[in-house]
Design an enzyme around this catalytic site. Structure first.
Site, PDB file in Angstrom:
ATOM      1  N   ARG A  52      24.077  75.276 -35.614  1.00 52.05           N
ATOM      2  CA  ARG A  52      24.117  74.331 -34.509  1.00 52.05           C
ATOM      3  C   ARG A  52      23.322  73.067 -34.829  1.00 52.05           C
ATOM      4  O   ARG A  52      23.660  71.982 -34.368  1.00 52.05           O
ATOM      5  CB  ARG A  52      23.592  74.981 -33.222  1.00 52.05           C
ATOM      6  CG  ARG A  52      23.929  74.188 -31.965  1.00 52.05           C
ATOM      7  CD  ARG A  52      23.723  75.024 -30.718  1.00 52.05           C
ATOM      8  NE  ARG A  52      22.363  75.483 -30.608  1.00 52.05           N
ATOM      9  CZ  ARG A  52      22.003  76.708 -30.237  1.00 52.05           C
ATOM     10  NH1 ARG A  52      22.931  77.609 -29.960  1.00 52.05           N
ATOM     11  NH2 ARG A  52      20.734  77.050 -30.143  1.00 52.05           N
ATOM     12  N   TYR A 104      34.118  51.873 -21.227  1.00 46.73           N
ATOM     13  CA  TYR A 104      35.088  52.950 -21.414  1.00 46.73           C
ATOM     14  C   TYR A 104      35.209  53.762 -20.127  1.00 46.73           C
ATOM     15  O   TYR A 104      34.201  54.235 -19.583  1.00 46.73           O
ATOM     16  CB  TYR A 104      34.669  53.832 -22.586  1.00 46.73           C
ATOM     17  CG  TYR A 104      35.503  55.067 -22.757  1.00 46.73           C
ATOM     18  CD1 TYR A 104      36.888  54.982 -22.886  1.00 46.73           C
ATOM     19  CD2 TYR A 104      34.910  56.316 -22.790  1.00 46.73           C
ATOM     20  CE1 TYR A 104      37.664  56.121 -23.037  1.00 46.73           C
ATOM     21  CE2 TYR A 104      35.672  57.465 -22.948  1.00 46.73           C
ATOM     22  CZ  TYR A 104      37.045  57.357 -23.058  1.00 46.73           C
ATOM     23  OH  TYR A 104      37.801  58.486 -23.197  1.00 46.73           O
ATOM     24  N   ASP A 177      26.994  51.096 -27.275  1.00 47.95           N
ATOM     25  CA  ASP A 177      28.256  51.667 -27.736  1.00 47.95           C
ATOM     26  C   ASP A 177      28.923  50.606 -28.600  1.00 47.95           C
ATOM     27  O   ASP A 177      29.431  49.602 -28.109  1.00 47.95           O
ATOM     28  CB  ASP A 177      29.134  52.028 -26.540  1.00 47.95           C
ATOM     29  CG  ASP A 177      30.487  52.612 -26.946  1.00 47.95           C
ATOM     30  OD1 ASP A 177      30.862  52.485 -28.129  1.00 47.95           O
ATOM     31  OD2 ASP A 177      31.187  53.173 -26.074  1.00 47.95           O
ATOM     32  N   LYS A 202      37.467  57.190 -33.236  1.00 42.41           N
ATOM     33  CA  LYS A 202      38.169  55.927 -33.405  1.00 42.41           C
ATOM     34  C   LYS A 202      38.028  55.431 -34.846  1.00 42.41           C
ATOM     35  O   LYS A 202      38.508  56.058 -35.767  1.00 42.41           O
ATOM     36  CB  LYS A 202      37.651  54.914 -32.391  1.00 42.41           C
ATOM     37  CG  LYS A 202      37.511  55.432 -30.948  1.00 42.41           C
ATOM     38  CD  LYS A 202      38.739  56.101 -30.398  1.00 42.41           C
ATOM     39  CE  LYS A 202      38.726  56.282 -28.884  1.00 42.41           C
ATOM     40  NZ  LYS A 202      37.824  57.312 -28.371  1.00 42.41           N
TER      41      LYS A 202
END
Length: 385
Positions: A52, A104, A177, A202
């Site tokens: 993890r 977004y 972002d 993206k």
């Protein structure tokens, strides 16, 4: 690689100069193991405990992104949403945060929904207006300013350096972002940001076959430790194969983004002259409201995303999207294929996006083919109207 500093293109293409010591392979391997052997003394001398947080498949893409962003550390997440929400979940109930009005859509809904129910005080402002940001800050109460620039899908541009100074003066962290700009065009940490986020689904991956997110920190401070704890404890991590695919995509990042920037600029200029287009939204156009700031903080291009507003309104825009052949009608952006989408239909009645707007993600096809295809669709929509 050698100790001599390398340019970002070399860092990305060479995966930091990776060579497998045992086999000589130039491609990093995939490590699917979830757990690691303890030493006889019950310790972990090799530094790996549980996948993890310790998956070695994460190492090369995380280090590559850290180098490209000129940061101190990078975390890989299961999605851009997982990365973005981890920053907010590292805050305390009652903290005041400032976010953009245009951002977004899925994240905007989360910030103004679950984040407020968990006790955060969220204030939306036009972050492209520095005075509006200044007025929204509450020294001693504002803990985070979140920016998205250029902001999806109006491509609003915010002055990162100016907002960083304001945020820090108020005692707040600044997170950016930078999905659309990518480290090819903008490095927010060098402009004063504390954290940079990417929806790696993206451009960083660039092939429409991975859902991923990343966070990179300017420094390993207490806030970064809290974000790392959110990731490890809630488990929003990337899978081994997805991390490997992300590294694969990073190797072509500069070539892809530079082509897409050049093609988007060509399309923006040509579409501006099309009789069925009322407006083109693209930071590279001199008449665009944020062009001056974009010219200062984006180097080598203005991104592969643009939007057009179609004469004839909502139905004409929908009809245009219905008649394309080279463009694909699909959600997402930043891949090698060009995508077109009517965002208002996706976002619903409370969206700030006008109904006549089509969002365009420019891929690697011929710009001439992309223009011809869109032009015929615009003309056909006009005849139908």
């Amino acid at each position: 690689m050698t100790d001599r500093p390398h340019r970002p293109e070399t860092i990305a293409a060479g995966a930091l100069g990776f060579e497998d010591a045992a086999t000589g392979a130039v491609i990093p391997p995939i490590h699917p193991s979830t757990t690691y052997i303890r030493d006889p003394d019950n310790g972990y001398g090799r530094g790996r405990v549980y996948a993890r947080a310790d998956n070695p498949t994460f190492d090369t893409p995380a280090r590559t992104i850290t180098e490209l962003e000129k940061g101190a550390d990078t975390l890989l997440f299961a999605s851009g949403m997982a990365a973005a929400t981890a920053v907010f979940q590292a805050l305390d109930p009652g903290d005041h945060v400032v976010v953009p009005d245009v951002m977004y859509w899925a994240f905007r809904n989360w910030v103004h929904g679950p984040a407020t129910r968990w006790g955060l005080r969220v204030e939306g402002v036009d972050t492209s207006n520095t005075d509006a940001v200044r007025a929204s800050l509450r020294p001693g109460e504002t803990r985070l300013v979140w920016l998205e620039t250029p902001a999806n899908p109006l491509w609003t541009v915010t002055d990162i350096a100016a907002v960083a100074e304001l945020a820090h003066d108020a005692g707040a962290w600044l997170a950016v972002d930078s999905t659309v700009a990518t480290p090819v065009l903008t490095r927010p940490l060098e402009l004063g940001a504390d954290i940079v986020m990417h929806s790696a689904t993206k451009y960083l991956n660039g092939h429409s076959d991975v859902v991923a997110g990343t966070l990179t920190a300017a420094r390993k401070d207490e806030f970064w430790s809290r974000i790392k704890a959110v990731q490890a404890q809630q488990g929003g991590i990337l899978g081994s194969f997805e991390a490997w695919l992300l590294q694969r995509g990073l190797r072509t990042l500069f070539a892809r983004v530079r082509w897409q920037c050049a093609a988007a600029m060509t399309l923006a200029e040509r579409l501006s002259a099309h009789p069925q287009v009322s407006e083109v939204l693209y930071p590279g156009l001199p008449g665009f409201r944020g062009h001056g700031i974009a010219s200062r903080q984006m180097t080598g291009g203005f991104g592969g995303m643009l939007s057009i507003r179609v004469k004839g309104g909502t139905q004409a825009a929908i009809d245009t999207a219905a008649h394309v052949g080279v463009w694909r009608r699909a959600t997402s952006l930043g891949g090698v294929e060009s995508l077109i989408e009517h965002r208002a239909s996706i976002e619903g009645p409370t969206s700030p996006v006008p109904g006549d707007l089509l969002r365009l993600s420019v891929g690697l096809e011929s710009p001439d083919d992309l223009f011809d295809d869109l032009a015929q669709a615009l003309n056909r929509a006009l005849r139908q109207g």
